[in-house]
Design a protein around this motif. Structure first.
Motif, PDB file in Angstrom:
ATOM      1  N   ALA A 106       0.843  -1.190   0.000  1.00  0.00           N
ATOM      2  CA  ALA A 106       0.000   0.000   0.000  1.00  0.00           C
ATOM      3  C   ALA A 106       0.880   1.242   0.000  1.00  0.00           C
ATOM      4  O   ALA A 106       2.003   1.226   0.514  1.00  0.00           O
ATOM      5  CB  ALA A 106      -0.924   0.025   1.216  1.00  0.00           C
ATOM      6  N   ILE A 107       0.343   2.312  -0.577  1.00  0.00           N
ATOM      7  CA  ILE A 107       0.997   3.611  -0.551  1.00  0.00           C
ATOM      8  C   ILE A 107      -0.017   4.613  -0.020  1.00  0.00           C
ATOM      9  O   ILE A 107      -1.137   4.717  -0.536  1.00  0.00           O
ATOM     10  CB  ILE A 107       1.503   4.037  -1.942  1.00  0.00           C
ATOM     11  N   VAL A 108       0.392   5.346   1.029  1.00  0.00           N
ATOM     12  CA  VAL A 108      -0.458   6.352   1.670  1.00  0.00           C
ATOM     13  C   VAL A 108       0.361   7.635   1.781  1.00  0.00           C
ATOM     14  O   VAL A 108       1.558   7.592   2.077  1.00  0.00           O
ATOM     15  CB  VAL A 108      -0.921   5.875   3.069  1.00  0.00           C
ATOM     16  N   ALA A 109      -0.286   8.782   1.545  1.00  0.00           N
ATOM     17  CA  ALA A 109       0.414  10.065   1.599  1.00  0.00           C
ATOM     18  C   ALA A 109      -0.300  11.019   2.552  1.00  0.00           C
ATOM     19  O   ALA A 109      -1.498  10.865   2.824  1.00  0.00           O
ATOM     20  CB  ALA A 109       0.496  10.680   0.206  1.00  0.00           C
ATOM     21  N   MET A 110       0.460  12.007   3.038  1.00  0.00           N
ATOM     22  CA  MET A 110      -0.079  13.007   3.952  1.00  0.00           C
ATOM     23  C   MET A 110       0.797  14.264   3.854  1.00  0.00           C
ATOM     24  O   MET A 110       2.020  14.163   3.759  1.00  0.00           O
ATOM     25  CB  MET A 110      -0.032  12.458   5.384  1.00  0.00           C
ATOM     26  N   THR A 111       0.171  15.423   3.906  1.00  0.00           N
ATOM     27  CA  THR A 111       0.912  16.687   3.920  1.00  0.00           C
ATOM     28  C   THR A 111       1.018  17.176   5.359  1.00  0.00           C
ATOM     29  O   THR A 111       0.038  17.168   6.102  1.00  0.00           O
ATOM     30  CB  THR A 111       0.203  17.734   3.043  1.00  0.00           C
ATOM     31  N   VAL A 112       2.226  17.593   5.753  1.00  0.00           N
ATOM     32  CA  VAL A 112       2.471  18.093   7.106  1.00  0.00           C
ATOM     33  C   VAL A 112       1.815  19.478   7.227  1.00  0.00           C
ATOM     34  O   VAL A 112       2.173  20.412   6.509  1.00  0.00           O
ATOM     35  CB  VAL A 112       3.976  18.180   7.409  1.00  0.00           C
TER      36      VAL A 112
ATOM     37  N   ASP B  77       5.581  19.744   3.791  1.00  0.00           N
ATOM     38  CA  ASP B  77       6.094  18.561   3.086  1.00  0.00           C
ATOM     39  C   ASP B  77       4.977  17.560   2.841  1.00  0.00           C
ATOM     40  O   ASP B  77       4.150  17.310   3.717  1.00  0.00           O
ATOM     41  CB  ASP B  77       7.182  17.848   3.905  1.00  0.00           C
ATOM     42  N   ARG B  78       4.993  16.973   1.666  1.00  0.00           N
ATOM     43  CA  ARG B  78       4.094  15.852   1.392  1.00  0.00           C
ATOM     44  C   ARG B  78       4.902  14.590   1.661  1.00  0.00           C
ATOM     45  O   ARG B  78       5.946  14.354   1.029  1.00  0.00           O
ATOM     46  CB  ARG B  78       3.617  15.886  -0.055  1.00  0.00           C
ATOM     47  N   LEU B  79       4.440  13.810   2.632  1.00  0.00           N
ATOM     48  CA  LEU B  79       5.122  12.578   3.012  1.00  0.00           C
ATOM     49  C   LEU B  79       4.394  11.396   2.377  1.00  0.00           C
ATOM     50  O   LEU B  79       3.162  11.346   2.363  1.00  0.00           O
ATOM     51  CB  LEU B  79       5.144  12.425   4.532  1.00  0.00           C
ATOM     52  N   VAL B  80       5.168  10.445   1.883  1.00  0.00           N
ATOM     53  CA  VAL B  80       4.617   9.262   1.231  1.00  0.00           C
ATOM     54  C   VAL B  80       5.145   8.026   1.937  1.00  0.00           C
ATOM     55  O   VAL B  80       6.358   7.864   2.093  1.00  0.00           O
ATOM     56  CB  VAL B  80       4.999   9.226  -0.271  1.00  0.00           C
ATOM     57  N   ALA B  81       4.230   7.160   2.378  1.00  0.00           N
ATOM     58  CA  ALA B  81       4.598   5.917   3.064  1.00  0.00           C
ATOM     59  C   ALA B  81       4.305   4.739   2.142  1.00  0.00           C
ATOM     60  O   ALA B  81       3.163   4.546   1.710  1.00  0.00           O
ATOM     61  CB  ALA B  81       3.806   5.780   4.360  1.00  0.00           C
TER      62      ALA B  81
ATOM     63  N   VAL C  68       7.936  -0.340   6.001  1.00  0.00           N
ATOM     64  CA  VAL C  68       7.360   0.879   5.455  1.00  0.00           C
ATOM     65  C   VAL C  68       8.466   1.928   5.383  1.00  0.00           C
ATOM     66  O   VAL C  68       9.138   2.201   6.378  1.00  0.00           O
ATOM     67  CB  VAL C  68       6.202   1.417   6.327  1.00  0.00           C
ATOM     68  N   THR C  69       8.633   2.500   4.205  1.00  0.00           N
ATOM     69  CA  THR C  69       9.568   3.603   4.021  1.00  0.00           C
ATOM     70  C   THR C  69       8.758   4.873   3.836  1.00  0.00           C
ATOM     71  O   THR C  69       7.865   4.925   2.993  1.00  0.00           O
ATOM     72  CB  THR C  69      10.478   3.367   2.798  1.00  0.00           C
ATOM     73  N   VAL C  70       9.072   5.894   4.633  1.00  0.00           N
ATOM     74  CA  VAL C  70       8.406   7.189   4.527  1.00  0.00           C
ATOM     75  C   VAL C  70       9.387   8.164   3.876  1.00  0.00           C
ATOM     76  O   VAL C  70      10.512   8.335   4.370  1.00  0.00           O
ATOM     77  CB  VAL C  70       7.960   7.723   5.908  1.00  0.00           C
ATOM     78  N   THR C  71       8.961   8.759   2.782  1.00  0.00           N
ATOM     79  CA  THR C  71       9.802   9.711   2.060  1.00  0.00           C
ATOM     80  C   THR C  71       9.060  11.032   1.858  1.00  0.00           C
ATOM     81  O   THR C  71       7.841  11.096   2.005  1.00  0.00           O
ATOM     82  CB  THR C  71      10.191   9.176   0.664  1.00  0.00           C
ATOM     83  N   ARG C  72       9.830  12.056   1.509  1.00  0.00           N
ATOM     84  CA  ARG C  72       9.233  13.297   1.009  1.00  0.00           C
ATOM     85  C   ARG C  72       9.017  13.102  -0.485  1.00  0.00           C
ATOM     86  O   ARG C  72       9.567  12.185  -1.096  1.00  0.00           O
ATOM     87  CB  ARG C  72      10.170  14.486   1.231  1.00  0.00           C
ATOM     88  N   ASP C  73       8.250  14.007  -1.084  1.00  0.00           N
ATOM     89  CA  ASP C  73       8.027  13.935  -2.527  1.00  0.00           C
ATOM     90  C   ASP C  73       9.328  13.968  -3.331  1.00  0.00           C
ATOM     91  O   ASP C  73       9.400  13.409  -4.416  1.00  0.00           O
ATOM     92  CB  ASP C  73       7.118  15.080  -2.990  1.00  0.00           C
ATOM     93  N   ASP C  74      10.371  14.608  -2.780  1.00  0.00           N
ATOM     94  CA  ASP C  74      11.648  14.692  -3.508  1.00  0.00           C
ATOM     95  C   ASP C  74      12.481  13.416  -3.370  1.00  0.00           C
ATOM     96  O   ASP C  74      13.582  13.335  -3.897  1.00  0.00           O
ATOM     97  CB  ASP C  74      12.450  15.911  -3.056  1.00  0.00           C
ATOM     98  N   GLY C  75      11.942  12.422  -2.649  1.00  0.00           N
ATOM     99  CA  GLY C  75      12.634  11.140  -2.509  1.00  0.00           C
ATOM    100  C   GLY C  75      13.474  11.002  -1.252  1.00  0.00           C
ATOM    101  O   GLY C  75      13.948   9.904  -0.956  1.00  0.00           O
ATOM    102  N   ALA C  76      13.682  12.077  -0.508  1.00  0.00           N
ATOM    103  CA  ALA C  76      14.473  11.993   0.728  1.00  0.00           C
ATOM    104  C   ALA C  76      13.758  11.076   1.727  1.00  0.00           C
ATOM    105  O   ALA C  76      12.557  11.210   1.952  1.00  0.00           O
ATOM    106  CB  ALA C  76      14.660  13.372   1.338  1.00  0.00           C
TER     107      ALA C  76
END
Length: 154
Positions: free
Chosen positions: A46-52, A104-108, A124-132
């Motif tokens: 699964a992929i879930v996203a959230m903006t801080v 930041d938009r975080l993507v898990a 689960v890897t949580v990244t920013r939209d820029d891949g960090a």
């Protein structure tokens, strides 16, 4: 029929995974109220996203770790509940590698590593939209009694 084919009237594993996610999402007020978005789901993933938002930032002007943990936990929940068998978190740990910041938009991205009997293991890897990479999360789940979809063929 070849392996992987489905008979008429039967759903494939991807359809079941999506229907399970829809059923869980409908009752998941916590994830919805934090502004999470379910981006994709397939069996064991699964992929879930959230903006801080402003309300998620702590006294150091970075995203409070509890929100990042919650995002990762929600991604694991959707990944582990894709086979019409309800699974709950049993044990989880997280390592924070980089701060999330306001806006930041975080993507898990959650991936099943092992499913044996009633026990599951998910990364689960949580990244920013820029891949960090913001955080790495590992969770153990336990399948409990019941089903998510009353009739998965309906």
């Amino acid at each position: 029929m070849k392996a992987g084919d489905t008979a008429a009237g039967e759903m494939d594993a991807g359809e079941i995974a999506r229907m399970c996610a829809e059923a869980i999402w409908a009752d998941d007020a916590a994830s919805r109220n934090l502004g999470m978005q379910l981006i994709s789901v397939e069996p064991g993933r699964a992929i879930v996203a959230m903006t801080v938002t402003d309300t998620m930032v702590n006294g150091h002007s970075v995203c409070h770790g509890g929100y990042i943990f919650t995002l990762a936990d929600s991604a694991m929940a959707f990944a582990s509940n894709t086979r019409n068998r309800p699974a709950l978190a049993q044990h989880c740990s997280i390592t924070f590698l980089s701060p999330g910041k306001r806006g930041d938009r975080l993507v898990a991205k959650a991936a099943e590593r092992q499913l044996a009997g009633r026990s599951g293991l998910y990364d689960v890897t949580v990244t920013r939209d820029d891949g960090a990479v913001i955080a790495e999360f590992r969770g153990h789940t336990r399948i409990v009694e019941g089903i998510l979809l009353p009739d998965p063929k309906a």
